[in-house]
Design a protein around this motif. Structure first.
Motif, PDB file in Angstrom:
ATOM      1  N   SER A 184       9.499 -30.749 -21.267  1.00  0.00           N
ATOM      2  CA  SER A 184       9.314 -29.373 -21.571  1.00  0.00           C
ATOM      3  C   SER A 184       9.499 -28.500 -20.341  1.00  0.00           C
ATOM      4  O   SER A 184      10.080 -29.121 -18.776  1.00  0.00           O
ATOM      5  CB  SER A 184       8.006 -30.007 -21.682  1.00  0.00           C
ATOM      6  N   SER A 186       9.574 -25.419 -18.155  1.00  0.00           N
ATOM      7  CA  SER A 186       8.530 -24.063 -17.797  1.00  0.00           C
ATOM      8  C   SER A 186       9.507 -23.034 -16.987  1.00  0.00           C
ATOM      9  O   SER A 186      10.241 -23.825 -15.514  1.00  0.00           O
ATOM     10  CB  SER A 186       7.385 -24.034 -17.602  1.00  0.00           C
ATOM     11  N   VAL A 188       8.756 -20.877 -13.876  1.00  0.00           N
ATOM     12  CA  VAL A 188       7.580 -20.250 -12.838  1.00  0.00           C
ATOM     13  C   VAL A 188       7.829 -18.712 -12.029  1.00  0.00           C
ATOM     14  O   VAL A 188       9.047 -19.092 -11.606  1.00  0.00           O
ATOM     15  CB  VAL A 188       7.944 -21.536 -12.362  1.00  0.00           C
ATOM     16  N   MET A 203      15.199 -13.028 -14.318  1.00  0.00           N
ATOM     17  CA  MET A 203      14.972 -13.582 -14.294  1.00  0.00           C
ATOM     18  C   MET A 203      14.402 -15.131 -15.343  1.00  0.00           C
ATOM     19  O   MET A 203      14.643 -16.528 -15.349  1.00  0.00           O
ATOM     20  CB  MET A 203      13.331 -14.372 -13.430  1.00  0.00           C
TER      21      MET A 203
ATOM     22  N   LYS B 554      22.237 -20.428 -11.408  1.00  0.00           N
ATOM     23  CA  LYS B 554      21.579 -19.363 -10.447  1.00  0.00           C
ATOM     24  C   LYS B 554      20.437 -19.493 -10.642  1.00  0.00           C
ATOM     25  O   LYS B 554      19.743 -18.325  -9.937  1.00  0.00           O
ATOM     26  CB  LYS B 554      22.040 -18.550 -12.241  1.00  0.00           C
ATOM     27  N   MET B 570       9.874 -29.646 -16.682  1.00  0.00           N
ATOM     28  CA  MET B 570      10.922 -28.802 -16.312  1.00  0.00           C
ATOM     29  C   MET B 570      10.364 -27.598 -15.338  1.00  0.00           C
ATOM     30  O   MET B 570       9.768 -27.231 -16.459  1.00  0.00           O
ATOM     31  CB  MET B 570      12.222 -28.673 -17.233  1.00  0.00           C
ATOM     32  N   MET B 571      10.779 -27.076 -14.050  1.00  0.00           N
ATOM     33  CA  MET B 571      10.046 -26.400 -13.818  1.00  0.00           C
ATOM     34  C   MET B 571      10.783 -24.986 -13.563  1.00  0.00           C
ATOM     35  O   MET B 571      11.767 -25.885 -12.419  1.00  0.00           O
ATOM     36  CB  MET B 571       8.692 -26.063 -12.914  1.00  0.00           C
ATOM     37  N   VAL B 572      11.677 -23.775 -14.464  1.00  0.00           N
ATOM     38  CA  VAL B 572      12.256 -23.080 -13.960  1.00  0.00           C
ATOM     39  C   VAL B 572      11.879 -21.999 -13.062  1.00  0.00           C
ATOM     40  O   VAL B 572      10.930 -21.239 -12.883  1.00  0.00           O
ATOM     41  CB  VAL B 572      13.285 -22.205 -14.760  1.00  0.00           C
ATOM     42  N   VAL B 573      12.573 -22.009 -11.869  1.00  0.00           N
ATOM     43  CA  VAL B 573      12.195 -21.118 -10.757  1.00  0.00           C
ATOM     44  C   VAL B 573      13.339 -20.106 -10.901  1.00  0.00           C
ATOM     45  O   VAL B 573      14.555 -20.229 -10.440  1.00  0.00           O
ATOM     46  CB  VAL B 573      12.031 -21.275  -9.106  1.00  0.00           C
ATOM     47  N   SER B 574      13.540 -19.213 -11.058  1.00  0.00           N
ATOM     48  CA  SER B 574      14.627 -18.061 -11.239  1.00  0.00           C
ATOM     49  C   SER B 574      14.239 -17.201 -10.019  1.00  0.00           C
ATOM     50  O   SER B 574      15.579 -16.029  -9.737  1.00  0.00           O
ATOM     51  CB  SER B 574      14.083 -16.876 -12.577  1.00  0.00           C
ATOM     52  N   ASP B 575      13.193 -16.674  -9.411  1.00  0.00           N
ATOM     53  CA  ASP B 575      12.706 -16.322  -8.380  1.00  0.00           C
ATOM     54  C   ASP B 575      13.863 -16.510  -6.660  1.00  0.00           C
ATOM     55  O   ASP B 575      13.493 -16.808  -5.439  1.00  0.00           O
ATOM     56  CB  ASP B 575      11.687 -15.229  -7.897  1.00  0.00           C
ATOM     57  N   VAL B 576      15.020 -16.987  -7.234  1.00  0.00           N
ATOM     58  CA  VAL B 576      15.640 -17.314  -5.958  1.00  0.00           C
ATOM     59  C   VAL B 576      15.703 -16.343  -4.724  1.00  0.00           C
ATOM     60  O   VAL B 576      15.802 -16.491  -3.694  1.00  0.00           O
ATOM     61  CB  VAL B 576      17.461 -16.767  -6.111  1.00  0.00           C
ATOM     62  N   MET B 608      20.980 -31.322 -21.249  1.00  0.00           N
ATOM     63  CA  MET B 608      20.201 -30.259 -21.317  1.00  0.00           C
ATOM     64  C   MET B 608      21.412 -29.214 -21.458  1.00  0.00           C
ATOM     65  O   MET B 608      21.353 -28.045 -21.116  1.00  0.00           O
ATOM     66  CB  MET B 608      19.091 -29.785 -20.488  1.00  0.00           C
ATOM     67  N   ARG B 613      26.806 -22.556 -19.712  1.00  0.00           N
ATOM     68  CA  ARG B 613      28.176 -21.306 -19.666  1.00  0.00           C
ATOM     69  C   ARG B 613      27.324 -20.802 -18.448  1.00  0.00           C
ATOM     70  O   ARG B 613      28.219 -19.643 -17.742  1.00  0.00           O
ATOM     71  CB  ARG B 613      28.542 -20.758 -20.980  1.00  0.00           C
ATOM     72  N   GLU B 614      26.881 -21.459 -17.589  1.00  0.00           N
ATOM     73  CA  GLU B 614      26.609 -20.468 -16.313  1.00  0.00           C
ATOM     74  C   GLU B 614      27.943 -21.360 -15.445  1.00  0.00           C
ATOM     75  O   GLU B 614      27.862 -22.265 -15.170  1.00  0.00           O
ATOM     76  CB  GLU B 614      24.805 -21.340 -15.962  1.00  0.00           C
TER      77      GLU B 614
END
Lengths: 770, 1094
Positions: A184, A186, A188, A203, B554, B570-576, B608, B613-614
């Motif tokens: 799963s 997400s 964050v 983002m 990224k 999975m926890m994605v943090v995009s706020d790099v 996954m 393509r990143e």
């Protein structure tokens, strides 16, 4: 006056419209002297089971500035196939499809009984409904469990092709990706950082079209779902997934030190929800449903710090300008609300906590977008559960009782202009010939956006008569108003509902009686109340009360019959007789009195007051009190302390609360267990009767009221005691010397005193100049 | 001139060892001369197994040791083994000779200069016992002209090397040398026989002949060059050879040869019996014999490069300096092994010089820290700063606080002083150690560092015995040992809380490049099993270390692998731009508890991202995230970062490609080594504060700016691994092996190291992978057993000989199990008022370690040329000071080196030629930065082999012989095309296959029928069931086991284009990038010294 009452009722039934005045004063000057403005309560989507929508599009007036819709009031030349717009008098050719019309073959929109008609627009691809859950995870375990169950339950109520999304928040904000299998996933976000819509979309990877997919699917419409599909998925695809996901939701894992509030990033969570929809489905019906169990404590939109020793702001703090975060937070949520409204989405807030949750700051979100606001003590109460369930209730056609992205346009004949609207709407800032320069409520426009609405959503719309005194309207002239509501039906169709109404003009000098008789005091009370509440949002409480008082006095001066300086001679005609009493209760209502209410509660009450229809609004202003006793069948009684008798059971409905109050004797009997004895079965029935009635109300009402069962001397009895007119208090108890009734320990004035003063002022020479 | 000798000597040493000691001391020249050659030889011979050349020498000298002769014969063969060339095919020689030829020209000049005279052997033999000395000396002399010089001045002329007698012999040998080729078989034997007599000539002849022939054969390889030259020389050589000896000057031609031979000559007799390889040995014997410094004939002038005009000596060609005559690292190493490898090194005595790092020895801790923990450049410190300045010998210690010990040695005892914590001096805070003086009947103690008198706490009181020692001295490690550990109390912990066990976070790049190269899949697969081998302490059943996982491109993906979950989350943090850790609970988990979830995660990660393509990645935010995670978990730990590309995604620490080769050799070259932005330093500081160590594994396909990316690992005590153009098939083994080792190795976390010294000196400068926020405390977020810190000391007062100087290195760290400990290393050094003592107690390997690190740091701030010049100048000053103050008077034309430092020039040359200081065209900016930071934390053994690679002939010795073959010098001359060699420098491993290797060998090693079928660039030897294959593979394995990084094997075929790469590591040769050959450099050095002296 029965005729007027019937007329009013008929109109309401058919058009969902109630005017304060049903005969209109024909000049601007006269109109202003009527004190109560010409206004109406409009329920745009009033349920009309008998009104099947027509499957074609409306015919518009060809004048670009008018574009009124063909209606029964238009004059039609069947031979020339022409019709004249009743607003701008433009003559229009019927479209080819109408070639066959004649007096005997009229399209529905020309028939008088179709003053309200609904069109279905076939153009454009239907877009699915979208439900985005924004869930607070800083909850107690049982609360969270209950909430999770409610959410899971709600999935089964959604139409299978509706898109759903899930955002959870605590210290962090998580946007859950629903399309993935296995793991799963997400996204964050930090709960302390305000992000622009652009940043959020970046983002979340929404700005970049999915590269691998694009080349293969050139079709434009398909691309959009693919971009956002990760976060918003058709329920039928991810039902199981989401159910599991909800099931696995854990309390926010970050430790909460002793003496601190959990860190709750409501502001950012909402901002992300808004940004997500904004980027993916602008102008498509969508509901952001925020479930929160406490105040936002960090980041933009924080309402209170995390120190428990610093309590959340009270009215007292606000008056002392001591609410540190209020202004900033309010600004944040207002910004969000406006953005949401611009995108045609709505925000619901379900706040369940014992303390305040920041509704004061967040109120604009539902208020401006037509979302719901529900306040409860816990998610684990039937109040929340049933209310929430009721959101997804369906009408007789099996469609949700909700509509999205509506715009309401008001067209008036040239003697009238629109001054504004009060309700869950925002202005679209459309200037036009029929927009008044004076604003009442949200004005300056002839169009409003109502992002979320249901069959009971009711707006107060205020008008201004602009016809000059020296340009009299010919006898029998009628003013017309057309309400055009575009909206997305819950079946995803775009629809237009058109309501065209007309009322007679009357010259005040000569026909004051008519005008008086056509006064709808209930509608007027609600409309005035809305104005008052609207003012209360921005002005000091006492100023608003003064304003209301002055209006009331002026009205009495205008329409009362009295001898100067003789209060005893004061009389009001039937059509006005109840109005002062409404005002009395309005003055005491939580809409204008903040005493004893937290800022959140005030916001909550006001929120509902601004959107309910006339009946419900009146209940809110003046609660209904029923009495059950052995003396006869249940009967409504005066909302007065004198109604509180030992041998009665009282049922009070304040809209927000249902109170069942057992009189002293009854309570004793019950304690003694008489109801369990077969020989006192009638007592058992007596006890049961109010319960059944209460159930009925509970079942029908949204939001579900707080249900209070109390008895003489019970602590909860305060709910009743605070509402009734304190005709007997500790001050005058002995003076009245009655054995009936219960004294109320208050210094508030009673209705009697109020009326005395009113009369005195009304007959006095000192005219209020305003 | 005689310098050369030093090199050759090697072989002899083995046996001689005992002898040597005497040696040192005795002055070389004199004694040798006096002493009878024969005896000494005896000594020598023993050791030498390695030298093939011996034979020749044997020959020359053989005479002396009559007995030897027979041996010599025997040696003959041996010799061959040693020398690839000689070994089997004459033919081969040919080629090799070719090489030589080339040099010859250069050499000539040398020769001329040298001419002469020379030789001197300095007195410096010191170390060795006198008696033997004499013998040796002679031997040496013989071997080297040096000795000869003494006696027979004449010989000098030879190559400039002195020993007269030796000369003769030398000359004889010469031929050999020249002959290389010729020697081989046929002649060898004869030589052996010939020895006695003046066979040299004879030999020479034959050799020539042979050599000539070979040339022809060699022709093919080095056609034009060799051809012509050889003949010339060889001709001259041979004939002359003898003459040379006689009339040194003229013979120059010979000289080269001579030198070679010379050396051999002497030792041979003795050696012969034992071993063959002479040529070198002779020199070696001299040189090596630590005692004396070897003298180099001034003759070098020849070193064309350097310009000195050599003597006009007629025979230009001959003048060339004989490579065999100059100090040979191989010889020195071999000698030390033989002399000191057999007995344990007992640390009880102050100021003892430990055996070389290349020697296997056991250490017995009797009060000083083992050299495995601390090595000093000198074990005898000048008493005054003036002396120190004069000598210019850097005073430095290379400290490896957590060094791994061989199983036979016990790791430091852990001492628990209970709640009061370790006993320390009140004033300087030094920890209790064996040097503390207890006084007043044991009630007080005087700090050996600051002399402060402290009370002994009651619970620590103990009576003193009649010698003033505490009765319990031997019961307490801190009173009797050089190294021990204290358990730290809570006062030594961050925030006054005992630490939580550390955590490992694996942060995996999952961008397109990483996925495509197969890295992600490989890594995830490996981690599944590797997680069972996290470092644990003592007998713990499972590691206390928790693990966490992050993937990123990224954006960052964190994983919740809490044991209660059915599936990882999975926890994605995009706020790099503003990194944070999205979860607390479930991120760092115990492996055994969460195994199922972790396995599931590792299974899914490759899936996954299979279609990603990143291509853009971030870097700084990743480190930041790891650091924040540790901060949130309130523990120290280590990040394992697997990264592929330049972080160009929009985020803090974004880098641009600034690789610009045009900057090389400009003043701006230093910018290539500097980080692009200060952001990384700031980040690293935060990491250090949190005890977050970063290990970086790079898999670049192009420029990734190692200089910038390595800042964080560098400052946090981490390691950088780089796998350019990673392909699973080719690099999997290397990567996995490094990874396994890196994950499993014991690490100390959140460490602070402080070096205290006794009054008079002070630690002033530190080199290594760490961060310093003040001038004394070395902060290491992590420290493993491979990392060293080099510390430089300066005087701030006078020292006195009686008290010596003390070092105490205290390392406060958190163990893998989360225990807070203090590790203490103590070392006592001597002090001296005589410079000679200083030079006698130096350690060149350590010196080079220091100088390399110093230079490598210098390139950050100065142009590379300046750095190089500084090094050369310093080296010249050191040697000039010696010459001026310590060496026995002799001709200025003579190059005299201190025995302990006779390898300084060759090693220094290697440093100067390294890719950092002199990049070749094929060396990328990243490579340079990578090597630069790598060297910064290398220990002495690593720098030693890194700068002077080991070149092992595989087919010289009999297949049955399972011991590691003796190394040969890293020069193309030493390669014989009929042999196979293995070359390693700690990072690279080459298998060089001569073009005319016997088919049988090819078959048994590669499983193909001919040389041409061998795949060039092959990285794995086929597993074949035959002795040779097993032996070679076994050897490769054992070499790999010795190094901290896995060395990927590259098979290089002679004449193949890959050979260019290989040749880069033949450090005695002139390098393609312009680096001087050893001989040339030596001459240059000599010139510099002479300039200083005059």
């Amino acid at each position: 006056m029965a005729t007027y009452l019937e007329f009013i009722q008929q109109n309401e039934e058919r058009d969902g419209v109630r005017f304060s005045w049903n005969v209109w004063p024909s000049s601007r000057l006269e109109a202003t002297r009527m004190v109560v403005p010409l206004a109406c309560l409009l329920t745009p989507l009033k349920e009309r089971p008998d009104l099947p929508p027509v499957q074609y599009e409306p015919v518009l007036c060809s004048r670009p500035t008018c574009k009124a819709i063909l209606n029964p009031l238009c004059q039609v030349d069947y031979r020339a196939k022409l019709w004249a717009c009743n607003f701008c008098f433009q003559r229009n050719q019927f479209p080819p499809a109408y070639a066959g019309i004649s007096e005997v073959n009229q399209p529905a929109e020309l028939m008088p009984q179709f003053s309200t008609i609904e069109y279905v627009i076939q153009r454009g691809a239907p877009s699915p409904l979208i439900f985005l859950y924004v869930v607070d995870t800083c909850l107690e375990d049982d609360d969270l469990q209950a909430l999770k169950e409610s959410l899971q339950m709600s999935l089964s109520l959604l139409p299978p092709d509706a898109l759903v999304g899930l955002i959870t928040f605590g210290r962090m904000v998580q946007v859950h990706e629903l399309s993935c299998e296995g793991i799963s996933k997400s996204y964050v976000f930090r709960g302390t950082k305000d992000l622009t819509a652009k940043q959020i979309q970046d983002m979340l990877g929404l700005t970049k079209p999915a590269m691998p997919v694009q080349p293969m699917r050139p079709a434009q419409p398909q691309e959009r779902p693919s971009v956002s599909s990760r976060f918003l998925q058709p329920i039928h695809k991810i039902d199981m997934n989401l159910t599991d996901l909800l099931g696995e939701l854990q309390r926010d894992p970050w430790p909460v030190p002793q003496g601190k509030r959990p860190l709750r990033s409501t502001g950012v969570a909402l901002s992300i929800a808004v940004g997500l929809l904004e980027g993916t489905f602008p102008n498509t019906g969508a509901r952001i449903m925020l479930f929160t169990g406490g105040p936002p404590t960090q980041g933009p939109g924080m309402v209170v710090g995390d120190e428990l020793k610093v309590p959340i702001r009270s009215w007292h703090d606000i008056e002392k300008d001591n609410a540190r975060f209020m202004k900033k937070a309010t600004k944040h949520y207002e910004m969000l609300a406006n953005r949401t409204a611009a995108n045609g989405h709505c925000i619901d807030i379900y706040a369940c906590a014992l303390d305040q949750t920041g509704l004061l700051e967040m109120k604009c979100c539902p208020n401006l977008t037509g979302g719901y606001m529900v306040m409860g003590d816990s998610f684990n109460t039937s109040l929340f559960k049933q209310t929430f369930q009721r959101i997804f209730s369906k009408d007789f056609n099996g469609n949700f009782r909700m509509a999205f992205g509506a715009t309401l346009e008001v067209k008036t004949s040239r003697e009238l202009k629109v001054a504004g609207a009060i309700g869950p709407c925002v202005s679209l800032n459309v200037k036009g010939p029929c927009v008044s320069e004076n604003e009442l409520g949200v004005g300056g426009t002839s169009q409003w956006k109502i992002c979320g609405l249901d069959p009971t959503t009711t707006l107060g719309i205020y008008f201004e008569v602009v016809n000059q005194h020296n340009a009299p309207i010919p006898q029998g002239g009628r003013g017309a108003i057309q309400f055009v509501t575009h909206y997305q039906h819950s079946s995803t169709q775009r629809r237009i509902r058109v309501t065209t109404v007309a009322r007679n003009w009357a010259d005040v000098q000569s026909q004051l009686k008519h005008i008086e008789a056509a006064f709808d005091q209930e509608a007027a009370a609600v409309l005035m109340a809305r104005l008052g509440v609207f003012r209360a949002e921005t002005e000091e409480g006492p100023d608003v009360l003064r304003w209301l008082d002055r209006q009331l006095i002026r009205l009495c001066q205008k329409f009362g019959q009295y001898n100067k300086e003789d209060p005893m001679s004061f009389r009001l005609s039937d059509s006005f007789s109840l109005y002062p009493q409404f005002m009395f209760h309005l003055r005491r209502s939580p809409f204008l009195q903040v005493f004893n209410n937290s800022p959140d509660e005030s916001s909550y009450y006001r929120h509902h007051f601004a959107r309910q229809d006339l009946t419900q609004s009146l209940i809110m202003i003046q609660p209904i009190l029923y009495s059950y006793s052995f003396h006869g069948p249940p009967e409504p009684v005066l909302l007065d302390s004198s109604s509180i008798l030992a041998d009665r059971i009282l049922l009070m409905d304040t809209f927000f609360q249902i109170v069942i109050y057992l009189g002293e004797t009854i309570a004793q009997w019950r304690k003694a267990g008489y109801q369990d004895m077969p020989e006192y079965e009638n007592f058992k029935h007596l006890l049961q009767a109010p319960l059944d009635d209460a159930q009925e109300i509970l079942q029908a009402r949204f939001p579900m009221p707080r249900y209070i069962h109390t008895e003489h001397g019970g602590s909860q009895a305060r709910f009743l005691l605070s509402k009734v007119n304190p005709s007997q208090t500790h001050n005058n108890l002995y003076a009245w010397g009655q054995e009936t009734g219960a004294p109320i320990l208050t210094d508030d004035v009673s209705l009697q005193v109020f009326m005395d003063h009113l009369k005195k002022l009304a007959v006095s020479k000192i005219m209020c100049s305003c | 001139m005689n310098v050369n000798q030093s090199a050759p000597p090697v072989p002899p040493f083995g046996q001689p060892q005992p002898v040597y000691p005497g040696y040192h001391q005795s002055s070389y020249g004199g004694q040798p001369g006096s002493t009878a050659a024969p005896t000494p030889y005896g000594a020598y011979n023993g050791p030498v197994p390695g030298y093939q050349q011996t034979p020749p020498p044997g020959v020359s000298r053989a005479p002396a040791s009559s007995g030897a002769p027979p041996a010599s014969t025997a040696q003959g063969p041996c010799g061959q083994t040693a020398y690839g060339q000689f070994g089997q095919g004459d033919v081969q020689n040919g080629p090799s000779s070719g090489v030589q030829m080339q040099r010859l020209p250069g050499s000539q000049p040398f020769a001329s200069a040298p001419l002469a005279p020379v030789v001197s052997q300095p007195a410096v033999l010191q170390p060795y016992g006198p008696p033997p000395t004499s013998a040796q000396v002679t031997a040496q002399l013989a071997g080297m002209q040096i000795s000869g010089a003494v006696a027979p001045a004449p010989p000098a002329s030879g190559l400039g090397y002195g020993s007269p007698t030796s000369l003769a012999s030398a000359s004889g040998s010469f031929p050999n040398s020249g002959l290389y080729g010729s020697y081989p078989q046929g002649q060898a034997p004869p030589l052996g026989q010939g020895h006695p007599g003046a066979q040299p000539p004879q030999r020479s002849v034959p050799p020539q002949a042979s050599s000539f022939t070979p040339p022809a054969s060699g022709g093919p390889r080095m056609p034009s060059m060799t051809g012509p030259l050889l003949p010339g020389q060889s001709f001259g050589g041979p004939p002359v050879s003898q003459p040379n000896h006689v009339s040194s000057p003229p013979p120059q031609a010979l000289p080269p040869g001579t030198q070679m031979t010379g050396p051999p000559g002497p030792p041979p007799p003795m050696h012969s019996s034992q071993q063959p390889g002479y040529q070198l040995q002779q020199n070696g014997s001299f040189g090596p014999a630590r005692g004396p410094q070897s003298n180099y004939g001034s003759p070098y002038p020849g070193a064309a490069t350097f310009g000195s005009q050599p003597g006009p000596p007629q025979p230009l060609p001959p003048k060339r300096l004989d490579p065999d005559a100059i100090p040979s690292p191989i010889q020195v190493i071999e000698d030390d092994r033989n002399n000191r490898g057999s007995e344990p090194f007992v640390t009880g005595v102050r100021g003892q010089v430990p055996p070389l790092v290349t020697t296997n020895f056991l250490v017995k801790d009797q009060g000083n820290a083992s050299p495995r923990y601390i090595r000093c450049t000198s074990y005898n410190i000048p008493c005054t700063s003036d002396m120190a300045k004069q000598a210019q010998v850097p005073l430095a210690a290379v400290i490896k606080p957590l060094a791994r010990l061989p199983p036979e040695e016990a790791s430091p005892y852990v001492v628990d002083h209970g709640e009061s914590g370790p006993l320390r001096c009140n004033r300087c805070k030094a920890y209790m150690c064996p040097f503390m003086q207890f006084v007043e009947g044991g009630r007080r103690f005087q700090c050996c560092f600051c002399s402060c008198i402290n009370d002994v706490p009651p619970q620590y009181f103990q009576h003193l015995d009649h010698t003033g020692k505490r009765v319990d001295a031997y019961d307490r490690p801190e009173l009797s040992l050089g190294s021990y550990e204290f358990l730290a109390t809570v006062d030594y912990c961050k925030n006054n809380k005992f630490p939580i066990p550390p955590a490992f976070i694996f942060m995996i790049d999952v961008s397109y490049n990483a996925v495509r190269s197969g890295l992600v899949r490989l890594l995830c697969e490996e981690l599944k099993s590797l997680l069972d081998f996290l470092p644990r302490e003592g007998g713990a059943e499972e590691s206390a270390i928790r693990v966490g996982f992050v993937t990123y491109n990224k954006v960052l993906h964190f994983y919740n692998v809490k044991s209660s979950l059915a599936q990882p989350q999975m926890m994605v943090v995009s706020d790099v731009g503003d990194m944070f850790v999205p979860l607390l609970d479930g991120f760092l988990v115990n492996v055994s508890e969460s195994r199922a979830v972790i396995t599931s995660l590792l299974d899914q990660i490759p899936e996954m991202f299979a279609d990603t393509r990143e291509t853009e990645t971030v870097f700084a935010p990743v480190v930041q995230a790891g650091m924040e995670a540790l901060k949130a978990a309130e523990c120290a730990g280590k990040l394992f970062l697997f990264h592929t590309s330049l972080p160009i995604a929009e985020a803090p620490g974004k880098l641009k490609n600034r690789d610009d080769r045009k900057l090389i050799n400009t003043d701006k070259e230093k910018t290539l080594f500097q980080p692009q932005s200060g952001a990384y330093q700031t980040l690293a500081k935060e990491c250090v504060a949190q005890g977050c160590c970063v290990d970086l594994f790079l898999f670049p396909n192009q420029y990734v700016d190692v200089a910038t990316l390595s800042v964080v690992p560098q400052l946090t005590g981490g390691s950088v691994y780089k796998y350019a153009c990673f392909q699973v098939e080719n690099d999997q083994e290397r990567f996995l092996s490094d990874l396994r080792r890196d994950v499993q190795k014991v690490v100390g976390f959140d460490a602070v190291m402080r070096v205290r010294t006794s009054t008079g000196i002070r630690a002033v400068d530190f080199f290594g992978a760490f961060y310093m926020s003040n001038t004394t405390d070395v902060e290491l977020a992590g420290l493993d057993g491979d990392k060293t810190v080099t510390v430089e000391f300066k005087h701030d007062d006078r020292l006195n000989e009686e008290n010596g100087a003390l070092l105490q290195c205290a390392l406060l760290y958190t163990s893998c199990a989360g225990q807070r400990r203090l590790r203490i290393h103590n070392l006592a050094l001597n002090c001296c008022t005589q410079l000679a003592d200083l030079y006698r107690n130096c350690e060149t390997d350590t010196l080079i370690n220091y100088m390399a690190k110093f230079a490598y740091r210098g390139v950050l701030s100065s142009p590379v040329k300046t750095v190089r010049d500084t090094l050369i100048t310093q080296c010249a000053q050191i040697l000039a000071c010696y010459r001026k103050n310590c060496a026995s008077p002799s001709s200025a034309g003579q190059l005299i080196l201190p025995e302990c430092m006779k390898l300084l020039p060759v090693y220094l040359n290697c440093v100067l030629k390294s890719e950092v200081l002199q990049p070749g065209a094929e060396v990328t900016t990243d490579d340079r930065a990578y090597v630069r930071q790598l060297v910064t934390s290398m220990d002495v053994a690593e720098t030693n082999v890194f700068f002077y690679p080991r070149l092992l002939p595989l087919t010289k010795s009999p297949i049955e012989n399972t011991t590691e073959p003796p190394a040969v010098r890293a020069s193309e001359e030493r390669l014989s095309n009929g042999d196979i060699y293995l070359l390693e420098n700690g990072l690279n491993l080459f298998l060089w296959v001569g073009a005319s290797v016997q088919q049988g060998v090819v078959q048994s090693l590669f499983g193909v029928s001919s040389f041409s079928q061998i795949t060039s660039g092959l990285s794995v030897l086929p597993v074949l069931d035959n002795l040779l294959s097993k032996k070679v593979r076994g050897l490769i394995d054992s070499l790999r086991a010795q190094r901290s990084r896995y060395m990927k094997l590259i098979v290089v075929k002679q004449e193949d284009k890959l050979e260019m790469l290989f040749k880069h590591f033949l450090v005695e040769d002139k390098s393609l990038s312009g680096g001087a050959s050893y001989v040339d450099f030596l001459c240059h050095m000599h010139k510099e010294i002479r300039q200083l002296l005059s």
